[in-house]
Design an enzyme around this catalytic site. Structure first.
Site, short mmCIF file in Angstrom:
data_model
loop_
_atom_site.label_atom_id
_atom_site.label_comp_id
_atom_site.label_asym_id
_atom_site.label_seq_id
_atom_site.Cartn_x
_atom_site.Cartn_y
_atom_site.Cartn_z
N CYS A 83 29.99 16.28 -8.50
CA CYS A 83 28.65 16.10 -7.94
C CYS A 83 27.70 15.95 -9.13
O CYS A 83 27.71 16.80 -10.03
CB CYS A 83 28.30 17.33 -7.11
SG CYS A 83 26.59 17.39 -6.55
N CYS A 108 25.59 9.21 -8.38
CA CYS A 108 25.75 10.07 -7.19
C CYS A 108 27.12 9.73 -6.63
O CYS A 108 27.47 8.54 -6.51
CB CYS A 108 24.66 9.78 -6.17
SG CYS A 108 24.91 10.70 -4.63
N1 DGL Z 1 27.09 13.90 -4.07
C1 DGL Z 1 25.89 14.49 -4.63
C2 DGL Z 1 25.68 14.01 -6.07
O1 DGL Z 1 26.52 13.40 -6.64
C3 DGL Z 1 24.65 14.14 -3.85
C4 DGL Z 1 24.56 14.74 -2.49
C5 DGL Z 1 23.60 15.89 -2.39
O2 DGL Z 1 22.38 15.73 -2.61
O3 DGL Z 1 24.07 16.98 -2.07
O4 DGL Z 1 24.66 14.25 -6.65
#
Ligand code: DGL
Length: 269
Positions: A78, A191
């Site tokens: 993440c 992301c």
């Molecule tokens: N998958 C998360 C990232 O890579 C984004 C999702 C979220 O905001 O929880 O930042």
């Protein structure tokens, strides 16, 4: 650094929800002998709108869980948690497991492949405002101009299954037309949700700019780290387990969409 884990210990991967499954899938394809324990913190998503302090707090609890599962390597899949919690988790975990984030492999890729370019970054508010990518790229001293833009509407639109709908193209066009992202040569998808819409983003630029998609780069970085530490598994019966901190039917469905295969989520809180 000393690691007490064995080659057949699992790899731990975590994200705020389903986004990190795009990376888990790439890892399971590249390293089919590795067992994966995935944790999606669905009770606390989104991380992208939260403060660094809160993200660190949640991440430490997940790391405790993954360490208790004897993970040899923990990947923060993440960007929001990588930018907020990586430094704290590094000291917290110490030599108990290898810790990887999703930012450093991209910086390494940029260092090897791009110089004197204009690079754009899109991600959550947390990822962009932390300046984690911007600062690390500046430290390369490669004369790269870098500009970030928070694109918070993309994640819920992808999760609501609009990733092949004209709504997503409208959101992409609205964001990517903004001043911050003009005249770029490359765009970092910062992301873990965005690989799902990589082709639509590339189409917005008529496939003329380099879209830096982290999934494959990160999977290779995991492989390299395991090889360097002599921790690559030789297990022919690798098994994956998927945990979430809140479980609903729609989340179960989303998880299958992100992993590209149906998976069985278990509730852990
Ligand atoms: N998958 C998360 C990232 O890579 C984004 C999702 C979220 O905001 O929880 O930042």
């Amino acid at each position: 650094m000393q690691h007490t884990k064995t080659q057949n210990s699992p790899i731990g991967i975590f994200d705020s929800g389903v986004g990190g499954l795009t990376i888990a899938h790439a890892i399971s394809n590249l390293l089919p002998k590795e067992s994966i324990i995935y944790f999606g913190d669905s009770a606390h998503l989104p991380y992208g709108d939260k403060s660094a302090t809160t993200i660190i707090h949640y991440s430490q609890r997940i790391v405790d869980f993954l360490l208790a599962q004897n993970c040899k390597l923990i990947l923060i899949a993440c960007n929001s948690a990588s930018s907020a919690a990586y430094d704290t988790l590094t000291s917290y975990i110490g030599s108990r497991a290898i810790l990887l984030n999703v930012i450093d492999p991209i910086i390494k890729h940029i260092n090897a492949n791009l110089a004197k370019k204009n690079i754009g970054i899109i991600g959550t508010k947390q990822t962009i405002s932390s300046k984690a990518y911007q600062d690390k790229i500046a430290a390369l001293n490669k004369n790269i101009k870098v500009r970030g833009l928070a694109t918070p509407l993309l994640t819920p639109a992808i999760e609501e299954n609009f990733s092949t709908h004209k709504i997503i193209d409208a959101i992409i066009s609205e964001y990517l037309s903004r001043g911050e992202l003009q005249n770029i040569d490359a765009l970092i998808l910062a992301c873990t949700h965005y690989p799902i819409i990589k082709d639509r983003i590339s189409a917005f630029y008529n496939n003329k700019i380099d879209i830096i998609n982290s999934t494959e780069i990160i999977a290779h970085s995991v492989k390299q780290q395991l090889a360097d530490n002599n921790l690559l598994s030789a297990n022919n019966n690798a098994q994956h387990r998927f945990y979430v901190s809140d479980l609903t039917e729609s989340f179960q469905h989303k998880a299958g969409m992100f992993f590209g295969d149906s998976i069985n989520l278990k509730l852990y809180r």
